[in-house]
Design a protein around this motif. Structure first.
Motif, PDB file in Angstrom:
ATOM      1  N   GLU A   1       0.857  -1.185   0.000  1.00  0.00           N
ATOM      2  CA  GLU A   1       0.000   0.000   0.000  1.00  0.00           C
ATOM      3  C   GLU A   1       0.898   1.241   0.000  1.00  0.00           C
ATOM      4  O   GLU A   1       2.114   1.125   0.072  1.00  0.00           O
ATOM      5  CB  GLU A   1      -0.935  -0.030   1.207  1.00  0.00           C
ATOM      6  CG  GLU A   1      -0.233  -0.156   2.548  1.00  0.00           C
ATOM      7  CD  GLU A   1      -0.681   0.888   3.549  1.00  0.00           C
ATOM      8  OE1 GLU A   1      -0.471   2.090   3.260  1.00  0.00           O
ATOM      9  OE2 GLU A   1      -1.197   0.507   4.610  1.00  0.00           O
ATOM     10  N   PRO A   2       0.320   2.428  -0.122  1.00  0.00           N
ATOM     11  CA  PRO A   2       1.164   3.622  -0.246  1.00  0.00           C
ATOM     12  C   PRO A   2       2.158   3.824   0.885  1.00  0.00           C
ATOM     13  O   PRO A   2       3.237   4.377   0.670  1.00  0.00           O
ATOM     14  CB  PRO A   2       0.149   4.766  -0.305  1.00  0.00           C
ATOM     15  CG  PRO A   2      -1.076   4.150  -0.900  1.00  0.00           C
ATOM     16  CD  PRO A   2      -1.113   2.751  -0.337  1.00  0.00           C
ATOM     17  N   ASN A   3       1.814   3.362   2.082  1.00  0.00           N
ATOM     18  CA  ASN A   3       2.677   3.644   3.229  1.00  0.00           C
ATOM     19  C   ASN A   3       3.404   2.421   3.773  1.00  0.00           C
ATOM     20  O   ASN A   3       4.112   2.529   4.779  1.00  0.00           O
ATOM     21  CB  ASN A   3       1.848   4.280   4.349  1.00  0.00           C
ATOM     22  CG  ASN A   3       1.240   5.595   3.933  1.00  0.00           C
ATOM     23  OD1 ASN A   3       1.926   6.452   3.374  1.00  0.00           O
ATOM     24  ND2 ASN A   3      -0.053   5.764   4.175  1.00  0.00           N
ATOM     25  N   SER A   4       3.239   1.277   3.122  1.00  0.00           N
ATOM     26  CA  SER A   4       3.878   0.073   3.655  1.00  0.00           C
ATOM     27  C   SER A   4       4.039  -0.980   2.576  1.00  0.00           C
ATOM     28  O   SER A   4       3.116  -1.226   1.796  1.00  0.00           O
ATOM     29  CB  SER A   4       3.045  -0.513   4.801  1.00  0.00           C
ATOM     30  OG  SER A   4       3.583  -1.754   5.230  1.00  0.00           O
ATOM     31  N   PRO A   5       5.200  -1.644   2.536  1.00  0.00           N
ATOM     32  CA  PRO A   5       5.327  -2.847   1.713  1.00  0.00           C
ATOM     33  C   PRO A   5       4.456  -3.970   2.273  1.00  0.00           C
ATOM     34  O   PRO A   5       3.868  -3.858   3.358  1.00  0.00           O
ATOM     35  CB  PRO A   5       6.807  -3.200   1.821  1.00  0.00           C
ATOM     36  CG  PRO A   5       7.482  -1.988   2.357  1.00  0.00           C
ATOM     37  CD  PRO A   5       6.462  -1.295   3.198  1.00  0.00           C
ATOM     38  N   ALA A   6       4.400  -5.062   1.529  1.00  0.00           N
ATOM     39  CA  ALA A   6       3.808  -6.280   2.059  1.00  0.00           C
ATOM     40  C   ALA A   6       4.761  -6.879   3.103  1.00  0.00           C
ATOM     41  O   ALA A   6       5.763  -6.282   3.477  1.00  0.00           O
ATOM     42  CB  ALA A   6       3.527  -7.258   0.925  1.00  0.00           C
ATOM     43  N   SER A   7       4.452  -8.083   3.544  1.00  0.00           N
ATOM     44  CA  SER A   7       5.081  -8.652   4.736  1.00  0.00           C
ATOM     45  C   SER A   7       6.602  -8.711   4.673  1.00  0.00           C
ATOM     46  O   SER A   7       7.179  -9.337   3.785  1.00  0.00           O
ATOM     47  CB  SER A   7       4.544 -10.068   4.968  1.00  0.00           C
ATOM     48  OG  SER A   7       3.173 -10.024   5.301  1.00  0.00           O
ATOM     49  N   CYS A   8       7.241  -8.089   5.649  1.00  0.00           N
ATOM     50  CA  CYS A   8       8.687  -8.187   5.852  1.00  0.00           C
ATOM     51  C   CYS A   8       8.994  -7.667   7.244  1.00  0.00           C
ATOM     52  O   CYS A   8       8.596  -6.545   7.601  1.00  0.00           O
ATOM     53  CB  CYS A   8       9.456  -7.392   4.803  1.00  0.00           C
ATOM     54  SG  CYS A   8      11.266  -7.564   4.925  1.00  0.00           S
TER      55      CYS A   8
ATOM     56  N   ARG B   1      21.073 -10.185  12.402  1.00  0.00           N
ATOM     57  CA  ARG B   1      19.861  -9.643  11.781  1.00  0.00           C
ATOM     58  C   ARG B   1      19.278 -10.675  10.830  1.00  0.00           C
ATOM     59  O   ARG B   1      19.941 -11.104   9.883  1.00  0.00           O
ATOM     60  CB  ARG B   1      20.184  -8.347  11.029  1.00  0.00           C
ATOM     61  CG  ARG B   1      20.753  -7.246  11.925  1.00  0.00           C
ATOM     62  CD  ARG B   1      21.266  -6.071  11.113  1.00  0.00           C
ATOM     63  NE  ARG B   1      21.784  -4.997  11.957  1.00  0.00           N
ATOM     64  CZ  ARG B   1      23.029  -4.910  12.389  1.00  0.00           C
ATOM     65  NH1 ARG B   1      23.907  -5.867  12.035  1.00  0.00           N
ATOM     66  NH2 ARG B   1      23.421  -3.908  13.147  1.00  0.00           N
ATOM     67  N   ILE B   2      18.037 -11.070  11.088  1.00  0.00           N
ATOM     68  CA  ILE B   2      17.348 -12.011  10.222  1.00  0.00           C
ATOM     69  C   ILE B   2      16.050 -11.381   9.741  1.00  0.00           C
ATOM     70  O   ILE B   2      15.471 -10.522  10.408  1.00  0.00           O
ATOM     71  CB  ILE B   2      17.067 -13.349  10.937  1.00  0.00           C
ATOM     72  CG1 ILE B   2      16.200 -13.141  12.189  1.00  0.00           C
ATOM     73  CG2 ILE B   2      18.377 -14.042  11.302  1.00  0.00           C
ATOM     74  CD1 ILE B   2      15.818 -14.436  12.882  1.00  0.00           C
ATOM     75  N   LEU B   3      15.607 -11.806   8.558  1.00  0.00           N
ATOM     76  CA  LEU B   3      14.370 -11.307   7.982  1.00  0.00           C
ATOM     77  C   LEU B   3      13.326 -12.402   7.986  1.00  0.00           C
ATOM     78  O   LEU B   3      13.604 -13.554   7.598  1.00  0.00           O
ATOM     79  CB  LEU B   3      14.586 -10.836   6.544  1.00  0.00           C
ATOM     80  CG  LEU B   3      15.491  -9.626   6.344  1.00  0.00           C
ATOM     81  CD1 LEU B   3      15.664  -9.362   4.854  1.00  0.00           C
ATOM     82  CD2 LEU B   3      14.918  -8.395   7.031  1.00  0.00           C
ATOM     83  N   LEU B   4      12.117 -12.047   8.407  1.00  0.00           N
ATOM     84  CA  LEU B   4      10.965 -12.922   8.261  1.00  0.00           C
ATOM     85  C   LEU B   4      10.190 -12.439   7.042  1.00  0.00           C
ATOM     86  O   LEU B   4       9.590 -11.365   7.068  1.00  0.00           O
ATOM     87  CB  LEU B   4      10.074 -12.866   9.505  1.00  0.00           C
ATOM     88  CG  LEU B   4      10.757 -13.040  10.872  1.00  0.00           C
ATOM     89  CD1 LEU B   4       9.717 -12.973  11.980  1.00  0.00           C
ATOM     90  CD2 LEU B   4      11.525 -14.338  10.921  1.00  0.00           C
TER      91      LEU B   4
ATOM     92  N   ASP C   1       3.462 -11.897  -1.907  1.00  0.00           N
ATOM     93  CA  ASP C   1       3.476 -10.876  -0.862  1.00  0.00           C
ATOM     94  C   ASP C   1       4.300 -11.284   0.348  1.00  0.00           C
ATOM     95  O   ASP C   1       4.371 -10.535   1.333  1.00  0.00           O
ATOM     96  CB  ASP C   1       2.047 -10.507  -0.443  1.00  0.00           C
ATOM     97  CG  ASP C   1       1.241 -11.673   0.098  1.00  0.00           C
ATOM     98  OD1 ASP C   1       1.387 -12.799  -0.434  1.00  0.00           O
ATOM     99  OD2 ASP C   1       0.458 -11.475   1.045  1.00  0.00           O
ATOM    100  N   HIS C   2       4.965 -12.438   0.250  1.00  0.00           N
ATOM    101  CA  HIS C   2       5.848 -12.873   1.327  1.00  0.00           C
ATOM    102  C   HIS C   2       7.264 -13.203   0.850  1.00  0.00           C
ATOM    103  O   HIS C   2       8.154 -13.379   1.695  1.00  0.00           O
ATOM    104  CB  HIS C   2       5.255 -14.082   2.054  1.00  0.00           C
ATOM    105  CG  HIS C   2       4.052 -13.741   2.862  1.00  0.00           C
ATOM    106  ND1 HIS C   2       4.077 -13.566   4.230  1.00  0.00           N
ATOM    107  CD2 HIS C   2       2.778 -13.494   2.481  1.00  0.00           C
ATOM    108  CE1 HIS C   2       2.871 -13.243   4.662  1.00  0.00           C
ATOM    109  NE2 HIS C   2       2.058 -13.195   3.618  1.00  0.00           N
TER     110      HIS C   2
END
Length: 275
Positions: free
Chosen positions: A14-21, A35-38, A68-69
């Motif tokens: 959306e305009p103010n946020s990426p999808a899941s990260c 540092r790990i990413l989900l 989106d993931h």
């Protein structure tokens, strides 16, 4: 450990946020920060660079193979392979459901060999078999979502900041695996993509705020943090649905906010830090 919300929108950016990260960080006993990413959904790669240098990624953990993931891993491949300065580090360890290498390679029309093996060190989740990354132990639990191998992830931290547990739902409907992943978690980061009354006929796909709260209650989680809210959803409604069921603290994941994940009863302050 700390949880930083890189992106928390459901299904697409959306305009103010990426999808899941979600960026999870914590120091080990020697003071080295890991540092790990989900997940790494649509739009995450650009925003992630506001928080860390890409060279500082120690591992990426993928819950399931929906764009989106995980689709921005295709962009991370480009950042690693074609940096004219050279990458200068080993391939990034990547744990995911089976088939991720083929999935990502197809986005660039790459043959299976070498595909993206030069950029990522691919590992396949084994249900309920923990993997170790620095001070983090990550255990995948099978959940219910329309993709071959969906997982919720339990992240147990044991380092300089004191032991704590973060559970991440990935995408799922209510199921036993979700409750097991979140058992006694200090923070349960849980999707709430549907609304009660509107999406009742859609089962086996996503949770509502109420069903997320039921899972948190049944798991004995300390705090519930709702995420994966699509642009057409009311965050207030998701929160209100959850409050009807869960008596503990409930929040809405906010882009660019960092949340301390502290063992309950530690007596240490746990306020979120905004951008």
């Amino acid at each position: 450990m700390k949880l930083t919300i890189v992106g928390c929108t459901g299904s697409f950016a959306e305009p103010n946020s990426p999808a899941s990260c979600y960026l999870v960080s914590g120091e080990d006993a020697e003071g080295r920060t890991w540092r790990i990413l989900l997940d790494m959904g649509n739009g995450a790669l650009g925003v992630l660079q506001r928080h860390i240098d890409l060279h500082d990624i120690d591992a990426v953990l993928v819950s399931h193979l929906h764009p989106d993931h995980c689709i921005d891993l295709a962009g991370l491949h480009v950042a690693i392979k074609w940096d004219p300065r050279g990458w200068g580090r080993p391939p990034i360890p990547l744990w995911a459901p089976s088939g991720l290498h083929e999935y990502l390679s197809s986005t660039h029309g790459l043959p299976p060999e070498p595909g993206m093996h030069g950029e990522f060190d691919f590992h396949t989740w084994v249900p309920e078999e923990p993997v170790r990354v620095g001070p983090f132990s990550i255990t995948p639990f099978r959940v219910e979502h329309p993709t071959p191998e969906p997982y919720a992830l339990r992240i147990d931290y044991d380092g300089a900041m004191g032991p704590s547990t973060l559970a991440y739902s990935g995408d799922t409907d209510a199921c036993e695996g979700l409750v097991r992943a979140a058992r006694d978690a200090d923070v349960f980061l849980c999707e709430a993509a549907y609304h009660e009354g509107r999406d009742d006929a859609l089962r086996g796909i996503h949770l509502t705020g109420r069903r997320a709260a039921e899972a948190a209650r049944d798991a004995g989680a300390h705090k519930l943090l709702l995420t994966h809210l699509p642009v057409w959803n009311s965050p207030t409604r998701a929160l209100e649905e959850a409050q009807e069921v869960f008596e503990g603290p409930i929040g809405l994941a906010q882009p660019a906010y960092t949340y301390p994940i502290l063992r309950r009863g530690s007596g240490r302050p746990a306020a979120a830090v905004g951008p």
